[in-house]
Design a protein around this motif. Structure first.
Motif, PDB file in Angstrom:
ATOM      1  N   PRO A   1       7.323  18.172 -15.921  1.00 55.86           N
ATOM      2  CA  PRO A   1       8.768  18.019 -16.127  1.00 55.86           C
ATOM      3  C   PRO A   1       9.263  18.780 -17.363  1.00 55.86           C
ATOM      4  CG  PRO A   1       7.642  16.107 -16.997  1.00 55.86           C
ATOM      5  CD  PRO A   1       6.568  17.014 -16.455  1.00 55.86           C
ATOM      6  N   ILE A   2       8.686  19.927 -17.617  1.00 57.47           N
ATOM      7  CA  ILE A   2       9.096  20.760 -18.748  1.00 57.47           C
ATOM      8  C   ILE A   2       9.301  22.185 -18.248  1.00 57.47           C
ATOM      9  CG2 ILE A   2       8.092  19.378 -20.604  1.00 57.47           C
ATOM     10  CD1 ILE A   2       5.568  20.921 -20.444  1.00 57.47           C
TER      11      ILE A   2
ATOM     12  N   TYR B   1       0.879  -1.160   0.000  1.00 57.17           N
ATOM     13  CA  TYR B   1       0.000   0.000   0.000  1.00 57.17           C
ATOM     14  C   TYR B   1       0.916   1.209   0.000  1.00 57.17           C
ATOM     15  CZ  TYR B   1      -3.864   3.121   0.910  1.00 57.17           C
ATOM     16  OH  TYR B   1      -4.798   4.129   0.797  1.00 57.17           O
ATOM     17  N   SER B   2       1.043   1.855  -1.150  1.00 53.11           N
ATOM     18  CA  SER B   2       2.019   2.927  -1.324  1.00 53.11           C
ATOM     19  C   SER B   2       1.343   4.295  -1.233  1.00 53.11           C
ATOM     20  CB  SER B   2       2.737   2.748  -2.670  1.00 53.11           C
ATOM     21  OG  SER B   2       3.851   3.597  -2.767  1.00 53.11           O
ATOM     22  N   ARG B   3       2.042   5.344  -1.674  1.00 50.60           N
ATOM     23  CA  ARG B   3       1.520   6.712  -1.634  1.00 50.60           C
ATOM     24  C   ARG B   3       1.968   7.458  -2.885  1.00 50.60           C
ATOM     25  NH1 ARG B   3       2.738   9.333   4.252  1.00 50.60           N
ATOM     26  NH2 ARG B   3       1.321  10.878   3.340  1.00 50.60           N
ATOM     27  N   THR B   4       1.097   8.306  -3.417  1.00 47.66           N
ATOM     28  CA  THR B   4       1.490   9.071  -4.600  1.00 47.66           C
ATOM     29  C   THR B   4       2.294  10.320  -4.252  1.00 47.66           C
ATOM     30  OG1 THR B   4      -0.609  10.301  -4.668  1.00 47.66           O
ATOM     31  CG2 THR B   4      -0.483   8.259  -5.947  1.00 47.66           C
ATOM     32  N   SER B   5       2.523  10.558  -2.969  1.00 49.07           N
ATOM     33  CA  SER B   5       3.402  11.672  -2.586  1.00 49.07           C
ATOM     34  C   SER B   5       4.859  11.224  -2.496  1.00 49.07           C
ATOM     35  CB  SER B   5       2.968  12.258  -1.238  1.00 49.07           C
ATOM     36  OG  SER B   5       3.053  11.276  -0.215  1.00 49.07           O
ATOM     37  N   LYS B   6       5.125   9.935  -2.740  1.00 50.63           N
ATOM     38  CA  LYS B   6       6.503   9.441  -2.674  1.00 50.63           C
ATOM     39  C   LYS B   6       7.307   9.917  -3.881  1.00 50.63           C
ATOM     40  CE  LYS B   6       6.405   5.332   0.227  1.00 50.63           C
ATOM     41  NZ  LYS B   6       6.890   3.943   0.334  1.00 50.63           N
ATOM     42  N   ALA B   7       8.594  10.063  -3.671  1.00 47.48           N
ATOM     43  CA  ALA B   7       9.475  10.508  -4.753  1.00 47.48           C
ATOM     44  C   ALA B   7       9.427   9.559  -5.943  1.00 47.48           C
ATOM     45  CB  ALA B   7      10.904  10.637  -4.232  1.00 47.48           C
ATOM     46  N   ILE B   8       9.279   8.263  -5.672  1.00 51.22           N
ATOM     47  CA  ILE B   8       9.264   7.287  -6.769  1.00 51.22           C
ATOM     48  C   ILE B   8       8.043   7.489  -7.665  1.00 51.22           C
ATOM     49  CG2 ILE B   8       8.021   5.461  -5.522  1.00 51.22           C
ATOM     50  CD1 ILE B   8      10.016   3.497  -6.839  1.00 51.22           C
ATOM     51  N   HIS B   9       6.958   7.982  -7.074  1.00 57.44           N
ATOM     52  CA  HIS B   9       5.774   8.247  -7.896  1.00 57.44           C
ATOM     53  C   HIS B   9       5.983   9.498  -8.742  1.00 57.44           C
ATOM     54  CE1 HIS B   9       1.697   8.547  -9.290  1.00 57.44           C
ATOM     55  NE2 HIS B   9       1.661   9.798  -8.865  1.00 57.44           N
ATOM     56  N   TYR B  10       6.504  10.557  -8.133  1.00 57.10           N
ATOM     57  CA  TYR B  10       6.778  11.785  -8.896  1.00 57.10           C
ATOM     58  C   TYR B  10       7.685  11.459 -10.085  1.00 57.10           C
ATOM     59  CZ  TYR B  10       4.685  15.180  -5.662  1.00 57.10           C
ATOM     60  OH  TYR B  10       3.800  15.934  -4.928  1.00 57.10           O
ATOM     61  N   GLN B  11       8.714  10.676  -9.822  1.00 52.88           N
ATOM     62  CA  GLN B  11       9.679  10.331 -10.871  1.00 52.88           C
ATOM     63  C   GLN B  11       8.995   9.538 -11.989  1.00 52.88           C
ATOM     64  OE1 GLN B  11      12.899   7.877  -9.438  1.00 52.88           O
ATOM     65  NE2 GLN B  11      13.457   7.214 -11.492  1.00 52.88           N
ATOM     66  N   THR B  12       8.168   8.547 -11.612  1.00 52.76           N
ATOM     67  CA  THR B  12       7.514   7.701 -12.611  1.00 52.76           C
ATOM     68  C   THR B  12       6.520   8.496 -13.448  1.00 52.76           C
ATOM     69  OG1 THR B  12       7.738   5.802 -11.119  1.00 52.76           O
ATOM     70  CG2 THR B  12       6.181   5.582 -12.936  1.00 52.76           C
ATOM     71  N   ALA B  13       5.689   9.296 -12.789  1.00 51.07           N
ATOM     72  CA  ALA B  13       4.693  10.091 -13.509  1.00 51.07           C
ATOM     73  C   ALA B  13       5.369  11.101 -14.441  1.00 51.07           C
ATOM     74  CB  ALA B  13       3.781  10.808 -12.516  1.00 51.07           C
ATOM     75  N   GLN B  14       6.444  11.723 -13.962  1.00 50.30           N
ATOM     76  CA  GLN B  14       7.140  12.714 -14.792  1.00 50.30           C
ATOM     77  C   GLN B  14       7.827  12.057 -15.983  1.00 50.30           C
ATOM     78  OE1 GLN B  14       9.518  14.589 -11.726  1.00 50.30           O
ATOM     79  NE2 GLN B  14       8.099  16.310 -11.540  1.00 50.30           N
ATOM     80  N   GLU B  15       8.331  10.842 -15.796  1.00 53.24           N
ATOM     81  CA  GLU B  15       8.972  10.126 -16.918  1.00 53.24           C
ATOM     82  C   GLU B  15       7.963   9.837 -18.022  1.00 53.24           C
ATOM     83  OE1 GLU B  15      10.723   6.653 -15.269  1.00 53.24           O
ATOM     84  OE2 GLU B  15      12.544   7.672 -14.553  1.00 53.24           O
ATOM     85  N   ILE B  16       6.779   9.377 -17.629  1.00 55.49           N
ATOM     86  CA  ILE B  16       5.757   9.063 -18.631  1.00 55.49           C
ATOM     87  C   ILE B  16       5.263  10.332 -19.310  1.00 55.49           C
ATOM     88  CG2 ILE B  16       3.410   8.158 -18.927  1.00 55.49           C
ATOM     89  CD1 ILE B  16       4.084   6.036 -16.829  1.00 55.49           C
ATOM     90  N   PHE B  17       5.048  11.384 -18.528  1.00 56.81           N
ATOM     91  CA  PHE B  17       4.614  12.653 -19.121  1.00 56.81           C
ATOM     92  C   PHE B  17       5.659  13.168 -20.104  1.00 56.81           C
ATOM     93  CE2 PHE B  17       3.753  17.123 -19.539  1.00 56.81           C
ATOM     94  CZ  PHE B  17       2.383  17.261 -19.350  1.00 56.81           C
ATOM     95  N   LYS B  18       6.938  13.104 -19.698  1.00 58.64           N
ATOM     96  CA  LYS B  18       8.014  13.617 -20.554  1.00 58.64           C
ATOM     97  C   LYS B  18       8.138  12.790 -21.832  1.00 58.64           C
ATOM     98  CE  LYS B  18      11.602  16.499 -20.877  1.00 58.64           C
ATOM     99  NZ  LYS B  18      12.303  16.065 -22.061  1.00 58.64           N
ATOM    100  N   THR B  19       7.926  11.476 -21.722  1.00 65.18           N
ATOM    101  CA  THR B  19       7.972  10.626 -22.918  1.00 65.18           C
ATOM    102  C   THR B  19       6.916  11.061 -23.922  1.00 65.18           C
ATOM    103  OG1 THR B  19       8.838   8.731 -21.694  1.00 65.18           O
ATOM    104  CG2 THR B  19       7.735   8.267 -23.780  1.00 65.18           C
ATOM    105  N   LEU B  20       5.688  11.295 -23.435  1.00 60.61           N
ATOM    106  CA  LEU B  20       4.617  11.736 -24.326  1.00 60.61           C
ATOM    107  C   LEU B  20       4.911  13.128 -24.887  1.00 60.61           C
ATOM    108  CD1 LEU B  20       1.361  10.558 -22.473  1.00 60.61           C
ATOM    109  CD2 LEU B  20       2.819   9.301 -24.043  1.00 60.61           C
ATOM    110  N   TYR B  21       5.461  13.982 -24.040  1.00 63.69           N
ATOM    111  CA  TYR B  21       5.797  15.348 -24.473  1.00 63.69           C
ATOM    112  C   TYR B  21       6.863  15.311 -25.568  1.00 63.69           C
ATOM    113  CZ  TYR B  21       7.488  20.174 -24.171  1.00 63.69           C
ATOM    114  OH  TYR B  21       7.868  21.466 -24.469  1.00 63.69           O
ATOM    115  N   ASP B  22       7.902  14.508 -25.353  1.00 64.95           N
ATOM    116  CA  ASP B  22       8.988  14.422 -26.344  1.00 64.95           C
ATOM    117  C   ASP B  22       8.507  13.796 -27.650  1.00 64.95           C
ATOM    118  OD1 ASP B  22      10.704  15.574 -24.538  1.00 64.95           O
ATOM    119  OD2 ASP B  22      11.616  13.682 -23.893  1.00 64.95           O
ATOM    120  N   LYS B  23       7.509  12.912 -27.560  1.00 64.93           N
ATOM    121  CA  LYS B  23       6.955  12.304 -28.774  1.00 64.93           C
ATOM    122  C   LYS B  23       6.024  13.244 -29.531  1.00 64.93           C
ATOM    123  CE  LYS B  23       6.872   7.311 -27.828  1.00 64.93           C
ATOM    124  NZ  LYS B  23       5.961   6.133 -27.733  1.00 64.93           N
TER     125      LYS B  23
END
Length: 697
Positions: free
Chosen positions: A246-247, A96-118
């Motif tokens: 992440p832009i 049972y995790s949390r979306t305020s964790k750094a690992i979540h910020y990193q994961t969400a930003q990576e996916i957003f940046k991938t879509l942005y770069d595409k």
């Protein structure tokens, strides 16, 4: 079990960390998900059960403002409450995790940046609602107004909580800001839109052609959205709480909660493996093993959600993953309908709910009773209704009188006639009823499994109770207590009956485990059973001859009327408090001139005497000192104050009101009172002692 998948990834909707968990959440998402996962484990499947707190989004910030604390304090408070409630209730998450964790910020930003770069996103400046008083842009949940569908006065900008209709702020009648109550205006702001329309044809193929096996309500809602045509949807918001973009040059903008929240399933899976292998690699795996569950087509991904989240999990999130390109997609999204409470829609804002943390305090050893009732009454195909009376009846008439009664009788009789030891099965005394029982027993694991694998948990639980009924019927037909009147003569036959009845109990100890884990654990312990798996169930050999059985007493206890009445009273009080909190003052009277007001002579006076008026429930007869005279005033406050408690109080009196005859007495003036939200009357009185006759102006 399906032969096409090597592992299972099961997610349960991330609850907002802005309040506790209620029975609607449990019936819609968490109990069915837990049944499914416990069953998969009993089938020795490789499975991860994922969940966590959704700590972003407007509901969280609204709660923080309401409680007058920081957003971080709110999410910390409710994350703790939610995870502890789930743990005590037996929801068996692997993490049972949390979306305020750094690992979540990193994961969400990576996916957003991938879509942005595409180049997937559409950057567009649009007119968005803005609060001119609070000086900030308003997300949908910060805008309320009248629902155009049902007329509810406090519908949100994205959904009406009363009728469930999906809305936009533009559809609301007389929209207003939750921050200041001001009428919002529109101002230009730039946002990043996900082009859902570009994925429409793919979604039609993927859902409407490839997933016709989805539940009717899920498939139907998806088809309705797709038939209406999809439009680009903004994936960013003007807020100060959320995952930053992440832009560059995007200060003050965060990801839309429904972009980052489902990514919480991915980040929680990463979190699980990082906790399991904190140094990167372990004896049997490494921290990168999360990819086996998210990037390997041999994994079956199943999302358990409520029906209000169907569009996000079946259309928006899959389209985002498809655009990213490296993730698997859900094989099924078994969403349930809504559960009502005592014939009314459950509402967190109105506090019309049965909260899990409160239930666990009121019923500390009855987790399985609630699990049973919510499963037996699950809103799988239509909205269903929870009532405390039904809760009581299902406990008393089904758990106590059927399952509990059967187990108790078998164990008690085993102790009475065989000193608590499993008797032998004597082949020379086997009867047709024994053979029929064993043949029937063999069919239950497959029936229950087929129902669970097709997400028909209510039906599966029904088969568990059917097996218990079968055991009760077998006992009743063979009546070992009557045979025991000639024990020496009938010992072998009595032993056969109890041996087979005990095998039924042993099978129930595992077949019931997905549904009633606390009860199953008690049974397994009392029967001294080792670990059995699903493929071994339906057998007559779970308990070994000579094995000792503990006398564990009653599995379930009757719930008396007074216990239920307390819960109904709690709901009634909750409704009353909500009505008071939401009661609005009466509109102002028609306008008057200053000269009209100046005619009112209002003075401070002291109550010298007070007594009840004979034959009146409402009136008190007061003698007051106005500083100029002493006069009698009749006041309709007898239901709010006793004569003794008001003598000596200073009050405000309208002194030049024309005398009025009431019940044979002349009243010379009026005591000024204020009506509170609950209808009670309060004196308007000076904050410090004032001389009698002091004029109020």
């Amino acid at each position: 079990m399906s032969k096409n998948f090597q592992r299972y990834l099961v997610t349960a909707a991330l609850p907002y960390a802005n309040g506790g968990i209620h029975i609607g959440h449990l019936a819609g998402v968490y109990v069915p998900a837990d049944i499914y996962c416990r069953y998969l484990r009993l089938n020795q499947q490789d499975i991860l059960f994922i969940c966590g707190s959704d700590e972003h989004g407007v509901p969280v910030t609204i709660r923080a403002a309401k409680e007058g604390v920081s957003v971080q304090e709110v999410v910390d408070k409710y994350d703790k409450l939610i995870r502890e409630s789930f743990e005590q209730f037996g929801i068996s998450f692997d993490i049972y995790s949390r979306t305020s964790k750094a690992i979540h910020y990193q994961t969400a930003q990576e996916i957003f940046k991938t879509l942005y770069d595409k180049g997937v996103f559409i950057e567009e400046t649009t007119e968005q609602y803005f609060d001119p008083v609070a000086n900030r842009f308003l997300a949908d949940r910060y805008i309320v107004g009248t629902c155009p569908v049902c007329g509810y006065a406090d519908a949100y900008g994205d959904q009406c909580e009363k009728c469930g209709s999906s809305l936009t702020p533009d559809k609301l009648i007389q929209p207003r800001s939750k921050l200041s109550d001001a009428t919002p205006i529109k101002k230009p702001t730039k946002h990043w839109f996900f082009p859902l329309n570009q994925f429409e044809s793919w979604l039609k193929q993927w859902i409407l052609e490839e997933h016709k096996e989805w539940k009717t309500n899920v498939y139907g809602q998806c088809k309705s959205w797709l038939d209406a045509g999809l439009q680009p949807r903004p994936m960013t918001r003007d807020l100060d709480w959320g995952v930053p973009l992440p832009i560059p040059n995007t200060e003050g903008k965060v990801m839309y909660v429904w972009f980052d929240a489902p990514i919480g399933y991915i980040s929680a899976t990463k979190d699980y493996f990082e906790q399991k292998y904190p140094f990167g690699e372990g004896k049997n795996g490494n921290a990168e093993d999360w990819k086996l569950y998210w990037k390997n087509p041999a994994t079956k991904l199943v999302h358990f959600i409520g029906k209000d989240n169907i569009v996000f999990h079946c259309i928006i999130f899959p389209a985002i993953l498809k655009a990213e390109g490296s993730y698997i997609l859900p094989e099924n999204v078994p969403a349930n309908e809504f559960l009502n409470l005592e014939d009314e829609k459950i509402s967190t804002s109105r506090n019309w709910a049965v909260w899990l943390d409160e239930y666990l305090k009121d019923f500390p050893d009855k987790q399985d009773v609630l699990r049973y009732v919510l499963t037996a009454n699950a809103p799988e195909t239509k909205d269903n209704n929870f009532t405390w009376k039904d809760f009581q009846e299902r406990n008393n008439n089904e758990l106590v009188a059927n399952l509990g009664n059967f187990v108790n009788r078998v164990i008690t009789l085993t102790h009475k006639y065989f000193q608590g030891v499993v008797p032998a099965l004597n082949e020379n005394f086997v009867q047709k009823s024994d053979i029929d029982l064993l043949e029937n027993l063999k069919t239950f694991p497959a029936k229950i499994a087929e129902s669970i694998e097709n997400y028909r948990f209510r039906e599966a639980l029904g088969y568990v109770m059917e097996l218990s009924t079968l055991g009760n019927k077998y006992l009743q037909e063979n009546e070992p207590w009557k045979l025991a009147k000639e024990f020496e003569k009938n010992q072998a036959r009595i032993g056969n009956v109890l041996h087979l009845a005990l095998q039924i109990v042993g099978n129930l100890a595992f077949l019931a485990e997905p549904f009633l884990p606390f009860t199953a654990q008690k049974l397994q312990k009392a029967l001294h059973l080792g670990r059995f798996y699903w493929k071994e169930l339906g057998s007559q050999d779970l308990l070994v001859v000579g094995q000792t059985i503990e006398n564990l007493g009653l599995l379930f206890e009757k719930i008396e009327d007074e216990i239920i009445q307390k819960q109904l009273q709690k709901l009634a009080e909750s409704k009353k408090v909500n009505e008071l909190q939401n009661k609005k003052p009466q509109p102002f009277a028609s306008e008057i001139s200053y000269d009209d007001f100046a005619k009112l002579d209002i003075r401070v006076a002291t109550i010298l005497k007070a007594e009840k008026m004979p034959k009146s429930e409402k009136l008190l007869k007061l003698l007051v000192d106005t500083g100029i005279d002493q006069r009698v005033i009749l006041s309709g406050i007898a239901k709010h104050y006793s004569p003794e408690e008001i003598v000596g109080r200073q009050v405000c009196v309208l002194c030049n009101l024309a005398p009025r005859k009431m019940m044979g007495e002349i009243s010379n003036g009026m005591i000024l009172m204020a009506e509170d939200a609950d209808g009670s009357l309060k004196f308007i009185e000076p904050s410090a002692k004032v001389w009698n006759g002091g004029k109020i102006s």
